[in-house]
Design a protein around this motif. Structure first.
Motif, PDB file in Angstrom:
ATOM      1  N   SER A  15     -37.780  26.189  28.539  1.00  0.00           N
ATOM      2  CA  SER A  15     -37.382  25.940  27.149  1.00  0.00           C
ATOM      3  C   SER A  15     -36.331  26.924  26.646  1.00  0.00           C
ATOM      4  N   GLU A  35     -32.745  29.119  26.437  1.00  0.00           N
ATOM      5  CA  GLU A  35     -31.309  29.089  26.713  1.00  0.00           C
ATOM      6  C   GLU A  35     -30.712  30.490  26.653  1.00  0.00           C
ATOM      7  N   ARG A  94     -33.975  25.094  24.021  1.00  0.00           N
ATOM      8  CA  ARG A  94     -33.358  23.852  24.486  1.00  0.00           C
ATOM      9  C   ARG A  94     -33.062  22.890  23.353  1.00  0.00           C
ATOM     10  N   ARG A 107     -27.941  20.606  30.021  1.00  0.00           N
ATOM     11  CA  ARG A 107     -27.628  21.835  29.306  1.00  0.00           C
ATOM     12  C   ARG A 107     -26.170  21.815  28.862  1.00  0.00           C
TER      13      ARG A 107
END
Length: 344
Positions: free
Chosen positions: A164, A166, A270, A310
């Motif tokens: 989860s 980034e 995310r 992503r």
């Protein structure tokens, strides 16, 4: 509970050394073992459902000893004054800093000299990231944080957050004395890792989130019973070594019992990176204002369609923790119409 003058779980601070099980048992959100909850379980049961969770014993004592009173770099930092207020960032709740205090001052549970005798919370932040991604902090205290909290922004502090996660955003080392705590507020996804002390949480789902300038104890005793529906806010207590994970836009206020110190971060998860189409969530307000309305909506379609590609990531990882959607599609449409009128 006993105070921590002898070290150990109190770290030598005037902090509670443990959280009694009868207090833990009254927690109204899920409590999970931070050492056994898997990455897949967290993603499925909490991140995907936007549910808060308290991770018990997520940071072992041996990893927290660098923040003990009188130990190495902490000894040098204990007397350094920092600007403090009712929250880590008083402007968030329409207030100002109320004074400057050191960690040793906070250990004596002071109050500001303002009219309301604010109980201060103080924070410090690292200067920059570098040198194999490790934080080069404003003081060497940052070098003594548990190693997972020191590496570059792309690394999650716990393995269970990797799917989860980034990028780190606004990392801060916080401390406060007895009765202090953050006033009611909300923001992007955040973690709060408590190294020493006990912190009591008051939590609301996004529908009932808000911003308050009142002391957390007053909001708990006066405003919440009057303004919240039955059953809110939900409550939970965090002990030394525990980590609280708060989803985006959930309201929360905190109250420290005796001295507490730990680290927190408003991070890029995310959900936000997909919404912004930016894998690092860099400058989210600026990014949103530069998007066409259809680009803003695309983030929702990508997330709801189950295609979690992503973002490419641009700029640095110093996200400001702003709420997505500020400025609003209507604002962008208004500018577009004005340009068409001028060109015609």
């Amino acid at each position: 509970p006993e105070k921590g003058a002898g070290g150990g779980e109190g770290g030598g601070w005037d902090a509670l050394r443990y959280l009694p099980e009868d207090v833990r048992s009254r927690c109204e959100i899920d409590q999970r073992d931070g050492s056994t909850l898997s990455e897949e379980e967290y993603f499925r049961e909490y991140f995907s459902q936007a549910r808060p969770v308290l991770l018990r014993d997520a940071i072992p004592l041996k990893q927290r000893c660098g923040l003990a009173k009188g130990r190495g770099p902490m000894k040098a930092a204990e007397t350094r004054k920092r600007r403090c207020g009712r929250t880590a960032y008083p402007s968030l709740t329409g207030q100002q800093f109320c004074g400057s205090f050191s960690y040793l001052d906070l250990n004596d549970h002071p109050a500001c000299s303002d009219e309301s005798r604010t109980l201060p919370v103080c924070v410090s932040k690292p200067n920059n990231a570098g040198g194999e991604g490790k934080i080069n902090g404003s003081s060497s205290v940052w070098s003594k944080l548990p190693v997972n909290f020191r590496y570059g922004p792309e690394h999650a502090p716990l393995a269970l957050l990797r799917r989860s996660w980034e990028a780190a955003g606004s990392r801060q080392l916080f401390a406060g004395g007895n009765g202090s705590g953050a006033a009611l507020h909300f923001h992007n996804a955040a973690y709060n890792a408590l190294f020493f002390g006990v912190k009591h949480w008051l939590i609301t789902p996004p529908r009932w989130a808000g911003i308050s300038g009142t002391a957390s104890t007053y909001w708990r005793d006066v405003h919440a019973p009057r303004d919240m529906p039955a059953g809110l806010p939900v409550r939970c207590s965090q002990g030394p070594g525990d980590m609280m994970l708060v989803p985006a836009h959930w309201g929360h206020a905190t109250i420290n019992e005796a001295f507490s110190i730990g680290v927190g971060d408003l991070y890029c998860d995310r959900r936000l990176s997909i919404y912004l189409q930016d894998g690092r969530c860099a400058s989210p307000v600026k990014a949103l204002r530069g998007m066409a309305p259809t680009q803003r909506l695309r983030g929702y379609f990508v997330m709801s369609g189950g295609a979690p590609a992503r973002g490419k990531g641009r700029g640095d990882a110093r996200g400001r923790g702003a709420l997505p959607g500020r400025g609003g599609p209507g604002r962008a449409l208004g500018r577009a119409r004005s340009k068409r009128r001028r060109s015609s």
